[in-house]
Write a protein that holds these residues in place. Structure first.
Motif, PDB file in Angstrom:
ATOM      1  N   UNK A 208      54.584  30.508  51.455  1.00 43.95           N
ATOM      2  CA  UNK A 208      54.954  31.807  52.030  1.00 43.95           C
ATOM      3  C   UNK A 208      53.725  32.596  52.452  1.00 43.95           C
ATOM      4  N   UNK A 209      52.730  32.638  51.581  1.00 43.98           N
ATOM      5  CA  UNK A 209      51.497  33.374  51.901  1.00 43.98           C
ATOM      6  C   UNK A 209      50.794  32.770  53.119  1.00 43.98           C
ATOM      7  N   UNK A 210      50.831  31.444  53.214  1.00 42.36           N
ATOM      8  CA  UNK A 210      50.136  30.777  54.308  1.00 42.36           C
ATOM      9  C   UNK A 210      50.841  30.994  55.634  1.00 42.36           C
ATOM     10  N   UNK A 211      52.165  30.839  55.673  1.00 44.92           N
ATOM     11  CA  UNK A 211      52.873  30.914  56.960  1.00 44.92           C
ATOM     12  C   UNK A 211      52.896  32.318  57.550  1.00 44.92           C
ATOM     13  N   UNK A 212      52.711  33.352  56.713  1.00 46.49           N
ATOM     14  CA  UNK A 212      52.698  34.724  57.247  1.00 46.49           C
ATOM     15  C   UNK A 212      51.283  35.212  57.527  1.00 46.49           C
ATOM     16  N   UNK A 213      50.281  34.348  57.305  1.00 43.20           N
ATOM     17  CA  UNK A 213      48.900  34.739  57.557  1.00 43.20           C
ATOM     18  C   UNK A 213      48.624  34.773  59.058  1.00 43.20           C
ATOM     19  N   UNK A 214      47.641  35.568  59.488  1.00 45.80           N
ATOM     20  CA  UNK A 214      47.296  35.650  60.917  1.00 45.80           C
ATOM     21  C   UNK A 214      46.964  34.303  61.543  1.00 45.80           C
ATOM     22  N   UNK A 215      46.386  33.382  60.762  1.00 48.76           N
ATOM     23  CA  UNK A 215      45.997  32.067  61.295  1.00 48.76           C
ATOM     24  C   UNK A 215      47.190  31.232  61.732  1.00 48.76           C
ATOM     25  N   UNK A 216      48.368  31.572  61.232  1.00 49.16           N
ATOM     26  CA  UNK A 216      49.551  30.759  61.517  1.00 49.16           C
ATOM     27  C   UNK A 216      50.408  31.317  62.651  1.00 49.16           C
ATOM     28  N   UNK A 217      49.990  32.387  63.257  1.00 50.16           N
ATOM     29  CA  UNK A 217      50.764  32.981  64.348  1.00 50.16           C
ATOM     30  C   UNK A 217      50.893  31.977  65.509  1.00 50.16           C
ATOM     31  N   UNK A 218      52.121  31.678  65.870  1.00 46.23           N
ATOM     32  CA  UNK A 218      52.383  30.768  66.986  1.00 46.23           C
ATOM     33  C   UNK A 218      52.208  29.295  66.679  1.00 46.23           C
ATOM     34  N   UNK A 219      51.986  28.936  65.409  1.00 51.61           N
ATOM     35  CA  UNK A 219      51.764  27.527  65.050  1.00 51.61           C
ATOM     36  C   UNK A 219      53.082  26.831  64.707  1.00 51.61           C
ATOM     37  N   UNK A 220      53.255  25.625  65.231  1.00 50.74           N
ATOM     38  CA  UNK A 220      54.454  24.834  64.920  1.00 50.74           C
ATOM     39  C   UNK A 220      54.263  23.981  63.677  1.00 50.74           C
ATOM     40  N   UNK A 221      53.019  23.544  63.452  1.00 51.97           N
ATOM     41  CA  UNK A 221      52.743  22.668  62.323  1.00 51.97           C
ATOM     42  C   UNK A 221      52.239  23.473  61.126  1.00 51.97           C
ATOM     43  N   UNK A 222      52.584  22.985  59.933  1.00 46.91           N
ATOM     44  CA  UNK A 222      52.197  23.682  58.711  1.00 46.91           C
ATOM     45  C   UNK A 222      50.682  23.744  58.538  1.00 46.91           C
ATOM     46  N   UNK A 223      50.010  22.681  58.958  1.00 48.32           N
ATOM     47  CA  UNK A 223      48.567  22.627  58.749  1.00 48.32           C
ATOM     48  C   UNK A 223      47.878  22.331  60.087  1.00 48.32           C
TER      49      UNK A 223
END
Length: 210
Positions: free
Chosen positions: A107-122
């Motif tokens: 949850x913390x990772x997917x709402x981080x700024x780095x994940x904006x617009x990303x389809x893949x988890x990593x």
């Protein structure tokens, strides 16, 4: 003057595995899992915390782990408790659970700024790759085990795949359950993968008196 022919000399190539520990990589012990997890959390590395936790819980091969999509783990803005994915190697589905701690890190990772617009988890930091590679994942595992003083040659990405499975087998002796969790088509594969020996089987049998 006759030409002198010398015997052909072939260069002896160094074996690729010289000096390396070859064979099955060890699973991590529970205290080692917590040591790595704590270090990553203290460092505030949201991606690596999520990656490490999902790797332990999912028991996925590296090739399947790095390809996880956000939609595989998250539905309606909530992290799933149980996930099903198709394995690249067998083309068969495998299910796994995500513990509360893992769901929190995801949850913390997917709402981080780095994940904006990303389809893949990593996602990869390279523009030509949609997600991290298995090689990069392997380097991360190497860094993680070294950070707690372990010899990296004894561990690898399969260490994380085997960790929870080995612990479940140790506590229950239930090979069939572990087979399903690892997504193996044959129980023989699970026996080899866990390195189950006759002594292990006898020790388990001794606990049951019928």
């Amino acid at each position: 003057m006759p030409r002198v022919l010398f015997p052909a000399v072939t260069t002896k190539r160094k074996a690729w595995n010289k000096g390396l520990l070859i064979g099955q990589k060890r699973p991590l012990m529970p205290k080692q899992v917590w040591a790595i997890r704590t270090r990553l959390e203290l460092a505030g590395n949201l991606r690596d915390v999520a990656l490490f936790n999902v790797a332990i819980d999912s028991k996925l091969r590296g090739c399947d782990l790095v390809k996880l999509r956000v939609t595989d783990l998250v539905k309606a803005e909530r992290v799933r408790e149980r996930v099903s994915v198709i394995q690249s190697k067998t083309k068969r589905p495998v299910q796994f659970e995500l513990t509360e701690n893992t769901r929190g890190s995801v949850t913390k990772w997917v709402v981080s700024p780095e994940m904006i617009g990303c389809r893949f988890m990593f996602p990869s930091r390279f523009h030509d790759r949609p997600h991290i590679s298995t090689r990069q994942y392997g380097r991360l595992v190497n860094d993680w085990v070294m950070s707690i003083g372990l010899e990296p040659s004894g561990y690898g990405t399969h260490s994380l795949r085997r960790t929870k499975a080995a612990e479940i087998y140790r506590k229950t002796g239930n090979l069939r359950a572990v087979q399903l969790l690892l997504g193996h088509t044959k129980v023989d594969s699970t026996v080899r993968y866990l390195g189950v020996e006759l002594e292990d089987a006898l020790s388990i049998a001794e606990k049951f008196d019928i």
